[in-house]
Design a protein around this motif. Structure first.
Motif, PDB file in Angstrom:
ATOM      1  N   THR A 189      -4.073   9.936  -3.011  1.00 56.14           N
ATOM      2  CA  THR A 189      -4.198   8.706  -3.790  1.00 56.14           C
ATOM      3  C   THR A 189      -3.634   7.538  -2.986  1.00 56.14           C
ATOM      4  N   THR A 190      -4.306   6.390  -3.089  1.00 55.75           N
ATOM      5  CA  THR A 190      -3.814   5.153  -2.483  1.00 55.75           C
ATOM      6  C   THR A 190      -3.708   4.082  -3.560  1.00 55.75           C
TER       7      THR A 190
ATOM      8  N   SER B 198       0.228   5.346   0.019  1.00 54.42           N
ATOM      9  CA  SER B 198      -0.822   6.347   0.188  1.00 54.42           C
ATOM     10  C   SER B 198      -0.196   7.724   0.307  1.00 54.42           C
TER      11      SER B 198
ATOM     12  N   THR C 298       0.854  -1.187   0.000  1.00 52.21           N
ATOM     13  CA  THR C 298       0.000   0.000   0.000  1.00 52.21           C
ATOM     14  C   THR C 298       0.889   1.236   0.000  1.00 52.21           C
TER      15      THR C 298
ATOM     16  N   SER D  64      -2.946   0.095  -4.005  1.00 52.47           N
ATOM     17  CA  SER D  64      -2.926  -1.155  -3.246  1.00 52.47           C
ATOM     18  C   SER D  64      -2.692  -2.311  -4.190  1.00 52.47           C
TER      19      SER D  64
ATOM     20  N   SER E  56      -8.245   7.289  -5.888  1.00 55.04           N
ATOM     21  CA  SER E  56      -7.828   8.674  -5.762  1.00 55.04           C
ATOM     22  C   SER E  56      -9.036   9.552  -5.475  1.00 55.04           C
TER      23      SER E  56
END
Length: 129
Positions: free
Chosen positions: A119-120, A80, A78, A122, A113
């Motif tokens: 924004t992340t 972020s 992840t 994963s 986002s």
């Protein structure tokens, strides 16, 4: 990987160098405590490089949070940031390269986002049975 480095060591040095160069704070929440296969390490490093490049070039973020964990179900990454976010239609080549890196490892990658909030990214690679 540089000679004999674990994924955690490679990530630590990559993140430290990137933070120093860009001035963007990196908060490391978790790094893998166990070894992972070389192809997975390589794919994670490729995707991480793309994610950090996107943060640096497009986000306007002041901080990025990183977690890479390995558990019974597999590996999870992840990334972020607290930047400006972007519309879903704004996904470019970097995101395509991250998705391809995870697909090559048999995994998936998603990007979430929120405009004005960040924004992340994963990514998940399931453990091979």
């Amino acid at each position: 990987m540089r000679g004999g480095q674990s994924l955690a060591e490679a990530l630590e040095s990559c993140l430290a160098e990137w933070s120093e160069r860009t001035g963007i704070t990196v908060e490391t929440w978790a790094l893998p405590a166990t070894d992972v296969p070389a192809r997975v390490s390589s794919g994670v490093m490729t995707a991480m490089g793309e994610a950090l490049s996107n943060v640096e070039l497009h986000s306007g973020a002041r901080a990025v949070s990183i977690a890479v964990t390995v558990g019974k179900s597999g590996l999870r990454m992840t990334v972020s940031d607290n930047g400006q976010g972007f519309p879903a239609a704004g996904a470019g080549r970097g995101i395509a390269r991250m998705r391809a890196a995870f697909a090559e490892m048999g995994g998936t990658l998603s990007v979430n986002s929120v405009h004005g909030e960040g924004t992340t990214v994963s990514g998940v690679v399931p453990r091979r049975r």
